[in-house]
Every structure is written in C-alpha cells, then in structure tokens.
Design a protein around this motif. Sequence first.
Motif, PDB file in Angstrom:
ATOM      1  N   CYS A 135      16.220   9.015 -49.353  1.00 47.00           N
ATOM      2  CA  CYS A 135      15.068   9.867 -49.054  1.00 47.00           C
ATOM      3  C   CYS A 135      15.294  11.318 -49.476  1.00 47.00           C
ATOM      4  N   PRO A 136      14.469  11.861 -50.384  1.00 44.11           N
ATOM      5  CA  PRO A 136      14.693  13.210 -50.897  1.00 44.11           C
ATOM      6  C   PRO A 136      14.285  14.326 -49.939  1.00 44.11           C
ATOM      7  N   SER A 137      13.517  14.002 -48.917  1.00 41.66           N
ATOM      8  CA  SER A 137      13.034  15.037 -48.004  1.00 41.66           C
ATOM      9  C   SER A 137      14.059  15.349 -46.925  1.00 41.66           C
ATOM     10  N   SER A 138      14.090  16.619 -46.550  1.00 33.36           N
ATOM     11  CA  SER A 138      15.005  17.054 -45.486  1.00 33.36           C
ATOM     12  C   SER A 138      14.259  17.830 -44.408  1.00 33.36           C
ATOM     13  N   THR A 139      12.955  17.671 -44.335  1.00 34.52           N
ATOM     14  CA  THR A 139      12.174  18.435 -43.365  1.00 34.52           C
ATOM     15  C   THR A 139      11.909  17.600 -42.115  1.00 34.52           C
ATOM     16  N   LEU A 140      11.800  18.287 -41.004  1.00 37.15           N
ATOM     17  CA  LEU A 140      11.551  17.632 -39.725  1.00 37.15           C
ATOM     18  C   LEU A 140      10.135  17.068 -39.657  1.00 37.15           C
TER      19      LEU A 140
ATOM     20  N   GLY B 218      19.845   9.267 -39.460  1.00 38.69           N
ATOM     21  CA  GLY B 218      20.647   8.062 -39.511  1.00 38.69           C
ATOM     22  C   GLY B 218      21.163   7.656 -38.141  1.00 38.69           C
ATOM     23  N   GLY B 219      21.614   8.632 -37.360  1.00 41.73           N
ATOM     24  CA  GLY B 219      22.126   8.340 -36.030  1.00 41.73           C
ATOM     25  C   GLY B 219      21.062   7.779 -35.103  1.00 41.73           C
ATOM     26  N   VAL B 220      19.882   8.381 -35.132  1.00 40.83           N
ATOM     27  CA  VAL B 220      18.792   7.908 -34.270  1.00 40.83           C
ATOM     28  C   VAL B 220      18.335   6.518 -34.694  1.00 40.83           C
ATOM     29  N   LEU B 221      18.266   6.267 -35.989  1.00 44.11           N
ATOM     30  CA  LEU B 221      17.856   4.946 -36.464  1.00 44.11           C
ATOM     31  C   LEU B 221      18.876   3.873 -36.091  1.00 44.11           C
ATOM     32  N   LEU B 222      20.151   4.191 -36.192  1.00 46.69           N
ATOM     33  CA  LEU B 222      21.185   3.239 -35.784  1.00 46.69           C
ATOM     34  C   LEU B 222      21.122   2.990 -34.279  1.00 46.69           C
ATOM     35  N   LEU B 223      20.881   4.050 -33.516  1.00 46.12           N
ATOM     36  CA  LEU B 223      20.757   3.909 -32.066  1.00 46.12           C
ATOM     37  C   LEU B 223      19.573   3.011 -31.709  1.00 46.12           C
TER      38      LEU B 223
ATOM     39  N   GLY C 249      29.320  14.829 -51.028  1.00 41.77           N
ATOM     40  CA  GLY C 249      30.182  14.714 -49.860  1.00 41.77           C
ATOM     41  C   GLY C 249      29.891  15.729 -48.778  1.00 41.77           C
ATOM     42  N   ASN C 250      28.668  16.298 -48.798  1.00 40.68           N
ATOM     43  CA  ASN C 250      28.290  17.310 -47.808  1.00 40.68           C
ATOM     44  C   ASN C 250      26.877  17.027 -47.280  1.00 40.68           C
ATOM     45  N   PRO C 251      26.720  15.914 -46.527  1.00 40.40           N
ATOM     46  CA  PRO C 251      25.370  15.537 -46.052  1.00 40.40           C
ATOM     47  C   PRO C 251      24.779  16.569 -45.115  1.00 40.40           C
ATOM     48  N   GLN C 252      23.481  16.797 -45.252  1.00 40.82           N
ATOM     49  CA  GLN C 252      22.782  17.755 -44.395  1.00 40.82           C
ATOM     50  C   GLN C 252      22.645  17.205 -42.978  1.00 40.82           C
ATOM     51  N   ALA C 253      22.428  18.122 -42.043  1.00 39.10           N
ATOM     52  CA  ALA C 253      22.333  17.733 -40.638  1.00 39.10           C
ATOM     53  C   ALA C 253      21.170  16.779 -40.388  1.00 39.10           C
ATOM     54  N   ILE C 254      20.028  16.998 -41.053  1.00 39.49           N
ATOM     55  CA  ILE C 254      18.863  16.154 -40.821  1.00 39.49           C
ATOM     56  C   ILE C 254      19.145  14.717 -41.237  1.00 39.49           C
TER      57      ILE C 254
END
Length: 210
Positions: free
Chosen positions: A177-182, A61-66, A51-56
């Motif tokens: 997706c397990p990765s959280s890197t830019l 998700g936001g950019v993909l939905l946009l 219940g604590n999703p990372q910012a990335i």
Amino acid sequence: MSNMIDALVDDLRPVRPISPRIALAIVGSITVVLAVLIAMSMGLRSDILEGNPQAILLMRGGVLLLLGSATMAALVSAARPGVGQQSDGWRWALGAAAIFPISAVVLILAQGALPMGILTANSAPYCLAVTLAGAIAMGAPLTAWLRRGAVTQPERVGWLVGFASGAFALFAYNLHCPSSTLVYTGIWYTSAVGLAAIVGRLTVPRLLRW
C-alpha cells in the motif's frame, strides 16, 4: 430396549475431532502466498525495501494481525462449542481497529472538507479488490473446515470468517500500500475489511446449515 439401542448404534462411525491446526495452517499459508504474490506483482513499499518502515505501516499491520488473530481464536472456539468456551476477545480487537475510522472522521471534520484526493486515490480499488480476493481465497477453505465442526451460530461465524480472512488479506496488501495517511487508512482499510465481513456474513451461514 436393548435391541433398539443396538440398532441405533450399529450405524455409528467414529469421527476424527476437528483440528484447529488445520484452520491456522490455512490462514497462515494463504497469507504468506498472497504476500509473496503482491510483492512479485505489485512491489513492496519503499520504506520496507530501505529497512526503515514508517510508523503507520507498523500500526496498521499490528492492528490487522490483532484483529485477525482474535477473530480466528473465536472462530476455532465456535467450531468446537462447549460450556464456557465462547471467545469475545475479537470484540475488543474490533474496538481497537475502530480507532482508524474514528480518527479519520475527526480529521475530516477538523479540515472542514472531504479529502477528494484520498477518495479518488488510484490505489483504492486495488486495496478493495486484493483484500476481497484474498478473503475469498481464505474464507472458502475455512468454511469447508468449519463444516466438519459443530457450528451452532452460523450468522456469528459468518462475520468472524469475513473479519479474519479480510484482516489477514489486508495485512498482506499493507506491505505494498503506497499511502501512509491516517485518513486513507480509516476510509479504505475500514471499507476493505468491512466488505469482506459482509460477504462472509451473507455467504458462510448458508453453507453451514445443518
């Protein structure tokens, strides 16, 4: 003259107008089904389960939905062409999504070395495969829906189908997706959506020729 006009209209039959709701229902339902299948077979990210999703995760998700929503809006407009109806908002959404690959390039150049760990990541093939499979599952019924419309720019529509279906399919995979890197996002997410767009461009126009 009257007889000729009567002869021309004798065989005409009313056609039900194409409904945007059908396209939205196709994309929405398949995205949900794909997300459920991914959650059941591959599992959700640990930060989602906690219940604590990372910012990335939220940014991606936001950019993909946009991107998906903007390209769908343009797709609906393209299926029902008219004066003043062309939608170019998807170009701005694509520009916003470009921040990920641009940032990845900047970071790689700053580090002065290729990120071999990211380039050979075990999750990368899954990212590409799931996105492409989901995009095809969405793109096929979308194309069938478009065939009932009046598409005048099939090449442009091919790109739109690829971007829209790829973005929503990747949104579903993003939940695992397990990765959280830019850098990973810039390389593999861009490749996944780009591959879906190329497949759409190569296949969809052939099915929309009048």
